[in-house]
Design an enzyme around this catalytic site. Structure first.
Site, PDB file in Angstrom:
ATOM      1  N   GLU A  40       0.861  -1.256  -0.073  1.00  0.00           N
ATOM      2  CA  GLU A  40      -0.088  -0.102  -0.225  1.00  0.00           C
ATOM      3  C   GLU A  40       0.870   1.289   0.097  1.00  0.00           C
ATOM      4  O   GLU A  40       0.620   2.408   0.796  1.00  0.00           O
ATOM      5  CB  GLU A  40      -0.884  -0.110   1.352  1.00  0.00           C
ATOM      6  CG  GLU A  40      -0.253  -0.081   2.606  1.00  0.00           C
ATOM      7  CD  GLU A  40       0.116  -1.336   3.249  1.00  0.00           C
ATOM      8  OE1 GLU A  40       0.324  -2.391   2.313  1.00  0.00           O
ATOM      9  OE2 GLU A  40       0.435  -1.308   4.552  1.00  0.00           O
ATOM     10  N   HIS A  87      -8.132  -3.839  -0.794  1.00  0.00           N
ATOM     11  CA  HIS A  87      -7.360  -4.088   0.344  1.00  0.00           C
ATOM     12  C   HIS A  87      -6.333  -2.889   0.387  1.00  0.00           C
ATOM     13  O   HIS A  87      -6.028  -2.190   1.227  1.00  0.00           O
ATOM     14  CB  HIS A  87      -6.623  -5.537   0.433  1.00  0.00           C
ATOM     15  CG  HIS A  87      -5.907  -5.551   1.628  1.00  0.00           C
ATOM     16  ND1 HIS A  87      -6.544  -6.275   2.824  1.00  0.00           N
ATOM     17  CD2 HIS A  87      -4.648  -5.331   1.927  1.00  0.00           C
ATOM     18  CE1 HIS A  87      -5.382  -6.230   3.669  1.00  0.00           C
ATOM     19  NE2 HIS A  87      -4.323  -5.766   3.045  1.00  0.00           N
ATOM     20  N   GLU A  88      -5.499  -2.885  -0.791  1.00  0.00           N
ATOM     21  CA  GLU A  88      -4.083  -2.016  -0.709  1.00  0.00           C
ATOM     22  C   GLU A  88      -4.915  -0.569  -0.627  1.00  0.00           C
ATOM     23  O   GLU A  88      -4.478   0.563   0.003  1.00  0.00           O
ATOM     24  CB  GLU A  88      -3.596  -2.117  -2.023  1.00  0.00           C
ATOM     25  CG  GLU A  88      -2.945  -3.568  -2.020  1.00  0.00           C
ATOM     26  CD  GLU A  88      -2.235  -4.158  -0.730  1.00  0.00           C
ATOM     27  OE1 GLU A  88      -2.139  -3.401   0.107  1.00  0.00           O
ATOM     28  OE2 GLU A  88      -2.275  -5.261  -0.696  1.00  0.00           O
ATOM     29  N   HIS A 110      -6.033   0.560   2.768  1.00  0.00           N
ATOM     30  CA  HIS A 110      -4.851   1.027   3.612  1.00  0.00           C
ATOM     31  C   HIS A 110      -4.708   2.362   3.299  1.00  0.00           C
ATOM     32  O   HIS A 110      -4.058   3.197   4.495  1.00  0.00           O
ATOM     33  CB  HIS A 110      -3.640   0.311   3.139  1.00  0.00           C
ATOM     34  CG  HIS A 110      -3.352  -1.007   3.427  1.00  0.00           C
ATOM     35  ND1 HIS A 110      -3.216  -0.971   4.881  1.00  0.00           N
ATOM     36  CD2 HIS A 110      -3.197  -2.279   3.232  1.00  0.00           C
ATOM     37  CE1 HIS A 110      -3.058  -2.438   5.568  1.00  0.00           C
ATOM     38  NE2 HIS A 110      -2.912  -3.125   4.254  1.00  0.00           N
ATOM     39  N   GLU A 151      -3.695  -4.238   9.388  1.00  0.00           N
ATOM     40  CA  GLU A 151      -4.373  -5.203   8.362  1.00  0.00           C
ATOM     41  C   GLU A 151      -5.608  -5.526   8.922  1.00  0.00           C
ATOM     42  O   GLU A 151      -6.501  -5.902   8.016  1.00  0.00           O
ATOM     43  CB  GLU A 151      -3.495  -6.441   8.587  1.00  0.00           C
ATOM     44  CG  GLU A 151      -1.988  -6.020   8.078  1.00  0.00           C
ATOM     45  CD  GLU A 151      -1.879  -5.570   6.334  1.00  0.00           C
ATOM     46  OE1 GLU A 151      -3.060  -5.947   6.023  1.00  0.00           O
ATOM     47  OE2 GLU A 151      -1.087  -5.036   6.270  1.00  0.00           O
ATOM     48  N   ASP A 167       8.891  -8.955  10.415  1.00  0.00           N
ATOM     49  CA  ASP A 167       8.549  -9.648   9.152  1.00  0.00           C
ATOM     50  C   ASP A 167       7.890 -11.293   9.996  1.00  0.00           C
ATOM     51  O   ASP A 167       7.148 -11.645   9.177  1.00  0.00           O
ATOM     52  CB  ASP A 167       9.514  -9.604   8.267  1.00  0.00           C
ATOM     53  CG  ASP A 167       9.407  -8.602   7.378  1.00  0.00           C
ATOM     54  OD1 ASP A 167       8.450  -7.678   7.462  1.00  0.00           O
ATOM     55  OD2 ASP A 167      10.373  -8.505   6.654  1.00  0.00           O
ATOM     56  N   TYR A 225      -5.038 -10.296  10.282  1.00  0.00           N
ATOM     57  CA  TYR A 225      -6.080  -9.684   9.062  1.00  0.00           C
ATOM     58  C   TYR A 225      -7.304 -10.472   9.598  1.00  0.00           C
ATOM     59  O   TYR A 225      -8.137  -9.549   9.459  1.00  0.00           O
ATOM     60  CB  TYR A 225      -5.543 -10.411   7.722  1.00  0.00           C
ATOM     61  CG  TYR A 225      -4.316  -9.929   6.964  1.00  0.00           C
ATOM     62  CD1 TYR A 225      -2.802 -10.205   7.859  1.00  0.00           C
ATOM     63  CD2 TYR A 225      -4.267  -9.124   5.939  1.00  0.00           C
ATOM     64  CE1 TYR A 225      -1.835  -9.856   7.210  1.00  0.00           C
ATOM     65  CE2 TYR A 225      -3.297  -8.848   5.219  1.00  0.00           C
ATOM     66  CZ  TYR A 225      -2.064  -9.175   5.760  1.00  0.00           C
ATOM     67  OH  TYR A 225      -0.841  -8.640   5.309  1.00  0.00           O
TER      68      TYR A 225
HETATM   69  N1  BES Z   1       1.002  -4.410   3.726  1.00  0.00           N
HETATM   70  C1  BES Z   1       0.927  -5.746   3.384  1.00  0.00           C
HETATM   71  C2  BES Z   1       2.052  -6.318   2.768  1.00  0.00           C
HETATM   72  C3  BES Z   1       3.005  -6.486   4.285  1.00  0.00           C
HETATM   73  C4  BES Z   1       2.787  -7.017   5.349  1.00  0.00           C
HETATM   74  C5  BES Z   1       4.334  -6.334   3.629  1.00  0.00           C
HETATM   75  C6  BES Z   1       3.962  -7.329   6.176  1.00  0.00           C
HETATM   76  C7  BES Z   1       5.368  -6.448   4.603  1.00  0.00           C
HETATM   77  C8  BES Z   1       4.886  -6.851   5.977  1.00  0.00           C
HETATM   78  C9  BES Z   1      -0.236  -5.648   2.162  1.00  0.00           C
HETATM   79  O1  BES Z   1      -1.210  -4.624   2.353  1.00  0.00           O
HETATM   80  C10 BES Z   1      -1.066  -7.027   2.187  1.00  0.00           C
HETATM   81  O2  BES Z   1      -1.606  -7.461   3.145  1.00  0.00           O
HETATM   82  N2  BES Z   1      -0.716  -7.753   1.120  1.00  0.00           N
HETATM   83  C11 BES Z   1      -1.333  -9.010   0.999  1.00  0.00           C
HETATM   84  C12 BES Z   1      -2.552  -9.170   0.176  1.00  0.00           C
HETATM   85  C13 BES Z   1      -3.855  -8.963   0.894  1.00  0.00           C
HETATM   86  C14 BES Z   1      -5.014  -8.962  -0.039  1.00  0.00           C
HETATM   87  C15 BES Z   1      -4.130  -9.965   2.146  1.00  0.00           C
HETATM   88  C16 BES Z   1      -0.332 -10.066   0.120  1.00  0.00           C
HETATM   89  O3  BES Z   1       0.760  -9.479  -0.375  1.00  0.00           O
HETATM   90  O4  BES Z   1      -0.734 -11.189   0.126  1.00  0.00           O
HETATM   91 ZN    ZN Z   2      -2.557  -5.289   4.019  1.00  0.00          ZN
END
Ligand code: BES
Ligand code: ZN
Length: 593
Positions: free
Chosen positions: A262, A286-287, A290, A309, A365, A373
């Protein structure tokens, strides 16, 4: 400060960064960014300043043309080496000249053959959660926000894109380079800093929306995401005015480790989102959500990750309900519940990682599971049920307005919730949802109901009784139903059934990496050895961790494939982002491989 971010070494007692002016030279041959950064602090600094950094090669430090001394603490594999800048004498501005490492965690440098066009190199960043420090020394915690401006010098013929407003393009510093100028006037936390350079084209989608992609895929991307403007309108109804100006997408090469990121004004997106069906709309929803939940109102700390999330998943569900209907939203919830339970069982129902408030952990991470989520979303749905949608909607708008451009902890959120909607605390066991592991008892919350899901459940039950679904039956299934079916299959099935399901679900024709993630996981567990070359091909092209890590986990678990994992990983290693490589190494090492 009431809390200490365990993922950051920065000491905020000395003051906070307010603004950074970047001059960035992008050097593809050496895979290095040469950067001059002028920092402006909120207040003058007396003496020392401690900043996060990861493998930064610092060349010069000045305040008021006076050279500053510095030291780096020993390099920690996770947090990097703390930079100790010395001898500040009440200045609030200083300039650092440095280079990033070719091993910078946030950056992926791609050769031309790893891009869609195959002719130009590509660079992109991924700073969340704690990788911004590998691009520039900073207070790498989401509790500090700063504005920035940037001049980016790239080889002629390439385009620089940043998660910021583009304010000009000039002749670059060299004869054969181009300079792109950006500014980010809204204060952001470091994890939302983002840059990409490549052979990029741009298409308008609507008055505030557009898409960047390589020329080879720009048309299909523009078609796939044509509805983004409509999405923004719906998101604004739920969450309040969009305060970031434009909302564009950037389609990255396939090695991008996430589905989407995002980054403000410019969501970074996996190319696996282009299905040719406009089917992966929830990822964009989703994005986009954010932009409010996460970017505008930010978790102060990665322990409060659910504030980003969980809220975003809740908003995603609400917007999906308006745009795709209650049935589809219900199906998504039912699928999410199954996923949630499965992940909790994998991790252990009483693991602290199943709490919404996460334990203090340095490697932020390692928190990235789907639990914050889905559990976060279900908790917020319970709050909504407790007071009714109308009052909860008013609360959402007030929450956004009250905390905009701020970062807050779970505790600050609960305090606000209590002052605005005290009845929630009478009807919902807030403490249990936030601080206790697992899920409340099945009869203690509104578990998702979905007739679309039930249809699939019936097919799965029939299969377990020996009756397989037919092609005709599966043909009309919604994408979420196919996901639910693949997700709900027994862990191990006969090899010939793998082939049968691939055929009746038309997986090859649909070419949806999401389906293949589940499908290959089942193939591995089922001992379908003939699928191995295709699995290698998949793991060598798709970078989205959500899709590939389950397959790797299954390969580690299954007896027959265990010995193949390490060599396979070594063969595809170069294709992946450092973050993905790190995540795979963690899995392999844990298994002693
Ligand atoms: N912000 C996250 C990606 C993220 C989370 C990067 C933690 C680094 C550390 C992003 O918004 C996300 O949640 N992406 C998901 C997709 C979403 C629809 C569940 C993904 O990348 O799969
Ligand atoms: Zn996310």
């Amino acid at each position: 400060m009431k809390f200490k971010d365990p993922s950051s070494y920065a000491d905020l007692a000395q003051g906070r960064i307010k603004h950074i002016l970047f001059r960035i030279h992008v050097d593809f041959p050496t895979r290095i960014l040469e950067i001059e950064a002028t920092y402006q602090m909120q207040e003058p600094v007396q003496g020392s300043l401690f900043l996060d950094s990861y493998k930064i090669d610092l060349r010069e430090a000045h305040a008021d043309s006076r050279a500053l001394a510095w030291e780096f603490d020993d390099q920690d594999e996770t947090l990097g080496g703390r930079l100790h800048l010395q001898g500040l004498d009440g200045e609030s501005t200083f300039t650092l000249t440095f280079r990033t490492s070719p091993e910078a965690r946030a950056l992926q440098w791609l050769n031309a053959n790893q891009t869609a066009g195959g002719t130009h190199p590509f660079l992109f960043s991924q700073c969340q959660a704690i990788h911004a420090r590998s691009i520039f020394p900073c207070q790498d915690t989401p509790s500090v926000r700063f504005t920035y401006s940037a001049e980016v010098d790239v080889p002629q013929g390439l385009v620089a894109a940043m998660a910021a407003e583009q304010v000009g393009i000039d002749q670059g510093a060299g004869l054969d380079s181009t300079g792109f100028r950006f500014r980010m006037p809204q204060p952001i936390p470091s994890y939302l800093f983002a840059i990409a350079v490549g052979n990029l084209d741009f298409r308008e989608l609507g008055p505030r929306t557009g898409v960047y992609a390589e020329p080879e895929i720009i048309e299909s991307a523009a078609w796939e995401f044509a509805e983004n403007e409509t999405k923004m309108v719906e998101a604004e109804k739920l969450l309040g005015p969009y305060l970031w100006g434009r909302y564009d997408l950037l389609i990255l090469p396939p090695s991008f480790p996430y589905g989407g990121m995002e980054n403000p004004r410019l969501t970074f997106l996996t190319p696996t989102a282009i299905l040719g069906t406009r089917g992966q709309t929830s990822l964009i929803t989703h994005e986009l959500a954010h932009a409010w939940t996460g970017n505008l109102v930010t978790n102060a700390n990665w322990q409060d990750f659910w504030l980003n999330e969980g809220w975003t998943t809740y908003a995603e569900q609400r917007i999906t309900e308006v745009l795709e209907g209650k049935d589809v939203a219900g199906l998504r919830s039912a699928f999410a519940e199954k996923q949630l339970i499965q992940i909790m069982q994998q991790i252990g129902m009483d693991s602290p990682l199943t709490c919404l408030k996460l334990p203090a952990e340095r490697d932020a991470d390692s928190f990235t599971t789907s639990i914050p989520y889905f559990k976060g979303c279900f908790f917020l749905q319970e709050c909504e049920y407790a007071v009714g949608r109308e009052r909860f909607d008013a609360f959402i708008q007030k929450y956004m307005a009250r905390f905009q451009f701020q970062s807050l902890t779970t505790e600050a959120f609960l305090e606000f919730l209590k002052s605005e909607l005290p009845e929630v605390f009478e009807k919902v066991n807030v403490h249990q949802w936030i601080y206790e592991p697992g899920l409340p008892a099945a009869d203690a919350w509104h578990r998702p109901q979905s007739h679309l899901y039930d249809e699939v459940r019936q097919a799965l039950d029939n299969y377990e009784q020996g009756i397989k679904p037919t092609k005709e039956q599966a043909q009309g299934w919604h994408r979420g139903q196919i996901f639910s079916f693949l997700q709900g299959l027994p862990h191990k099935i006969p090899v010939e059934d793998c082939q049968y399901f691939e055929q009746i679900l038309d997986l090859e024709k649909r070419n949806d990496a999401g389906y293949y993630s589940f499908f290959y996981t089942t193939c591995v567990a089922s001992g379908n050895q003939a699928a191995l070359p295709r699995i290698e091909q998949f793991l060598g092209t798709v970078g989205r961790m959500l899709y590939i890590l389950p397959i790797v986990r299954a390969m580690i678990e299954a007896e027959w494939s265990r010995a193949f994992v390490r060599p396979l990983f070594e063969r595809v290693r170069d294709r992946h982002h450092q973050i993905t490589i790190h995540a795979m190494e963690v899995l392999l090492k844990k298994a002693g491989l």
